[in-house]
Design a protein around this motif. Structure first.
Motif, mmCIF file in Angstrom:
data_model
loop_
_atom_site.group_PDB
_atom_site.id
_atom_site.type_symbol
_atom_site.label_atom_id
_atom_site.label_comp_id
_atom_site.label_asym_id
_atom_site.label_seq_id
_atom_site.Cartn_x
_atom_site.Cartn_y
_atom_site.Cartn_z
ATOM 1 N N PHE A 292 0.741 -2.726 -3.060
ATOM 2 C CA PHE A 292 1.317 -2.059 -1.895
ATOM 3 C C PHE A 292 1.840 -0.723 -2.411
ATOM 4 C CE2 PHE A 292 1.367 -6.554 -1.295
ATOM 5 C CZ PHE A 292 1.045 -6.744 0.043
ATOM 6 N N LEU A 293 1.150 0.356 -2.078
ATOM 7 C CA LEU A 293 1.419 1.633 -2.732
ATOM 8 C C LEU A 293 1.734 2.765 -1.764
ATOM 9 C CD1 LEU A 293 -1.452 1.505 -5.372
ATOM 10 C CD2 LEU A 293 0.958 0.963 -5.721
ATOM 11 N N PHE A 294 2.603 3.632 -2.229
ATOM 12 C CA PHE A 294 2.957 4.860 -1.532
ATOM 13 C C PHE A 294 2.574 6.024 -2.436
ATOM 14 C CE2 PHE A 294 5.544 1.669 0.397
ATOM 15 C CZ PHE A 294 5.750 2.082 1.705
ATOM 16 N N LYS A 295 2.186 7.128 -1.840
ATOM 17 C CA LYS A 295 1.851 8.318 -2.623
ATOM 18 C C LYS A 295 3.144 8.973 -3.085
ATOM 19 C CE LYS A 295 -1.340 12.085 -2.743
ATOM 20 N NZ LYS A 295 -2.593 12.535 -2.192
ATOM 21 N N GLN B 256 11.228 -0.346 -3.503
ATOM 22 C CA GLN B 256 11.901 -1.228 -2.539
ATOM 23 C C GLN B 256 11.123 -1.303 -1.228
ATOM 24 O OE1 GLN B 256 14.427 -3.243 -3.192
ATOM 25 N NE2 GLN B 256 14.299 -4.058 -1.128
ATOM 26 N N GLN B 257 10.631 -0.177 -0.741
ATOM 27 C CA GLN B 257 9.823 -0.171 0.486
ATOM 28 C C GLN B 257 8.552 -1.001 0.301
ATOM 29 O OE1 GLN B 257 9.115 3.757 2.325
ATOM 30 N NE2 GLN B 257 10.714 4.507 0.949
ATOM 31 N N ALA B 258 7.915 -0.846 -0.855
ATOM 32 C CA ALA B 258 6.698 -1.594 -1.147
ATOM 33 C C ALA B 258 6.988 -3.092 -1.257
ATOM 34 C CB ALA B 258 6.052 -1.074 -2.430
ATOM 35 N N LEU B 259 8.129 -3.441 -1.839
ATOM 36 C CA LEU B 259 8.524 -4.843 -1.948
ATOM 37 C C LEU B 259 8.727 -5.463 -0.563
ATOM 38 C CD1 LEU B 259 9.203 -7.191 -3.814
ATOM 39 C CD2 LEU B 259 11.548 -6.334 -3.910
ATOM 40 N N LEU B 260 9.296 -4.698 0.350
ATOM 41 C CA LEU B 260 9.459 -5.184 1.728
ATOM 42 C C LEU B 260 8.100 -5.449 2.371
ATOM 43 C CD1 LEU B 260 12.408 -2.924 2.955
ATOM 44 C CD2 LEU B 260 12.476 -5.378 2.441
ATOM 45 N N LEU B 261 7.125 -4.565 2.119
ATOM 46 C CA LEU B 261 5.772 -4.785 2.646
ATOM 47 C C LEU B 261 5.150 -6.050 2.055
ATOM 48 C CD1 LEU B 261 4.092 -1.251 2.756
ATOM 49 C CD2 LEU B 261 4.826 -2.668 4.673
ATOM 50 N N ALA B 262 5.345 -6.279 0.764
ATOM 51 C CA ALA B 262 4.809 -7.476 0.120
ATOM 52 C C ALA B 262 5.424 -8.734 0.721
ATOM 53 C CB ALA B 262 5.057 -7.425 -1.390
ATOM 54 N N ASN B 263 6.728 -8.703 0.967
ATOM 55 C CA ASN B 263 7.393 -9.843 1.604
ATOM 56 C C ASN B 263 6.850 -10.076 3.008
ATOM 57 O OD1 ASN B 263 9.682 -11.036 -0.041
ATOM 58 N ND2 ASN B 263 10.065 -8.862 -0.288
ATOM 59 N N GLU B 264 6.692 -8.999 3.752
ATOM 60 C CA GLU B 264 6.168 -9.107 5.115
ATOM 61 C C GLU B 264 4.742 -9.662 5.082
ATOM 62 O OE1 GLU B 264 5.367 -6.329 9.076
ATOM 63 O OE2 GLU B 264 6.200 -5.395 7.274
ATOM 64 N N VAL C 177 5.434 -7.191 -9.272
ATOM 65 C CA VAL C 177 5.894 -6.293 -10.327
ATOM 66 C C VAL C 177 5.794 -4.840 -9.852
ATOM 67 C CG1 VAL C 177 5.309 -7.830 -12.244
ATOM 68 C CG2 VAL C 177 3.623 -6.225 -11.410
ATOM 69 N N PRO C 178 6.742 -4.005 -10.246
ATOM 70 C CA PRO C 178 6.667 -2.583 -9.890
ATOM 71 C C PRO C 178 5.452 -1.922 -10.547
ATOM 72 C CG PRO C 178 8.873 -3.161 -10.623
ATOM 73 C CD PRO C 178 7.989 -4.331 -10.928
ATOM 74 N N VAL C 179 4.863 -0.984 -9.841
ATOM 75 C CA VAL C 179 3.710 -0.236 -10.320
ATOM 76 C C VAL C 179 4.059 1.243 -10.189
ATOM 77 C CG1 VAL C 179 1.273 0.273 -9.921
ATOM 78 C CG2 VAL C 179 2.129 -2.037 -9.540
ATOM 79 N N TYR C 180 4.040 1.961 -11.310
ATOM 80 C CA TYR C 180 4.402 3.375 -11.310
ATOM 81 C C TYR C 180 3.235 4.242 -11.740
ATOM 82 C CZ TYR C 180 9.130 1.465 -11.336
ATOM 83 O OH TYR C 180 10.265 0.770 -11.036
ATOM 84 N N ASN C 181 3.146 5.422 -11.137
ATOM 85 C CA ASN C 181 2.164 6.434 -11.545
ATOM 86 C C ASN C 181 0.762 5.857 -11.659
ATOM 87 O OD1 ASN C 181 4.280 8.333 -11.758
ATOM 88 N ND2 ASN C 181 4.781 7.480 -13.761
ATOM 89 N N LYS C 182 0.356 5.182 -10.632
ATOM 90 C CA LYS C 182 -0.948 4.530 -10.607
ATOM 91 C C LYS C 182 -1.974 5.477 -9.986
ATOM 92 C CE LYS C 182 -3.215 0.546 -10.827
ATOM 93 N NZ LYS C 182 -3.035 -0.732 -11.355
ATOM 94 N N ASN D 98 -1.599 9.610 -7.974
ATOM 95 C CA ASN D 98 -0.213 9.279 -8.298
ATOM 96 C C ASN D 98 0.465 8.469 -7.194
ATOM 97 O OD1 ASN D 98 1.530 9.587 -10.587
ATOM 98 N ND2 ASN D 98 2.966 10.498 -9.152
ATOM 99 N N THR D 99 0.474 7.190 -7.370
ATOM 100 C CA THR D 99 1.082 6.283 -6.402
ATOM 101 C C THR D 99 2.104 5.388 -7.092
ATOM 102 O OG1 THR D 99 -0.684 4.675 -6.748
ATOM 103 C CG2 THR D 99 -0.968 6.229 -4.935
ATOM 104 N N THR D 100 3.019 4.873 -6.300
ATOM 105 C CA THR D 100 4.055 3.973 -6.790
ATOM 106 C C THR D 100 4.226 2.852 -5.773
ATOM 107 O OG1 THR D 100 5.207 5.748 -7.947
ATOM 108 C CG2 THR D 100 6.506 3.804 -7.409
ATOM 109 N N GLY D 101 4.532 1.666 -6.252
ATOM 110 C CA GLY D 101 4.747 0.538 -5.356
ATOM 111 C C GLY D 101 4.925 -0.739 -6.126
ATOM 112 N N VAL D 102 4.333 -1.826 -5.603
ATOM 113 C CA VAL D 102 4.405 -3.113 -6.271
ATOM 114 C C VAL D 102 3.035 -3.779 -6.268
ATOM 115 C CG1 VAL D 102 6.847 -3.541 -5.757
ATOM 116 C CG2 VAL D 102 5.095 -4.386 -4.187
ATOM 117 N N GLY D 103 2.799 -4.567 -7.307
ATOM 118 C CA GLY D 103 1.608 -5.402 -7.389
ATOM 119 C C GLY D 103 2.014 -6.838 -7.119
#
Length: 146
Positions: free
Chosen positions: A66-69, A84-92, A119-124, A128-133
């Motif tokens: 779940f990634l944001f630019k 945190q926003q990405a974690l909320l999407l994963a929960n949803e 798990v958090p995902v940085y600089n993917k 360049n995206t950030t979020g959670v896997g």
């Protein structure tokens, strides 16, 4: 599976885009997609469990991101609000997957006590995206041959 996962992902409150493919494919596709986005990696092996009543239970492990630019040059601590926003999407996603209906019944069952790893995902990726896997095991409802 891909179509059902995409339907659930697109129903999330942030209205994310959806991409499916290998790491290399996703890196290329990420350049032209609208964010936030849910990236689905190819399925791991599916376990088929035949039952006495003639039905089959399919169990599979799914890995989604779940990634944001994000902007280049941001430090990890500066991305925590995005994580945190990405974690909320994963929960949803987990909640909606457990309620997802295809035709007359629920499509997936998520067993109580089943743990999902996030798990958090940085600089993917190059964009360049950030979020959670999210790694989660899903069980399809029983499949009966017609």
């Amino acid at each position: 599976m891909r179509n059902q996962i995409e339907a659930i992902a697109k129903s999330l409150s942030a209205s994310p885009s959806f991409l499916y493919g290998t790491e290399k494919e996703l890196n290329t596709l990420a350049d032209d997609i609208t964010f936030p986005c849910v990236f689905m990696h190819p399925l791991q092996p599916v376990i088929l469990s035949p039952h006495v009543n003639g039905s089959v239970n399919n169990v599979f492990t799914l890995y989604l991101e779940f990634l944001f630019k994000t902007d280049f040059g941001r430090f990890t601590a500066e991305n925590e609000d995005i994580v945190q926003q990405a974690l909320l999407l994963a929960n949803e996603f987990i909640v909606k997957a457990s309620k997802y209906r295809d035709a007359e019944g629920r499509y997936f069952k998520i067993k109580p006590g089943e743990k999902a790893k996030c798990v958090p995902v940085y600089n993917k990726f190059d964009s360049n995206t950030t979020g959670v896997g999210l790694t989660i095991t899903l069980n399809t409802m029983y499949f009966n041959a017609y």
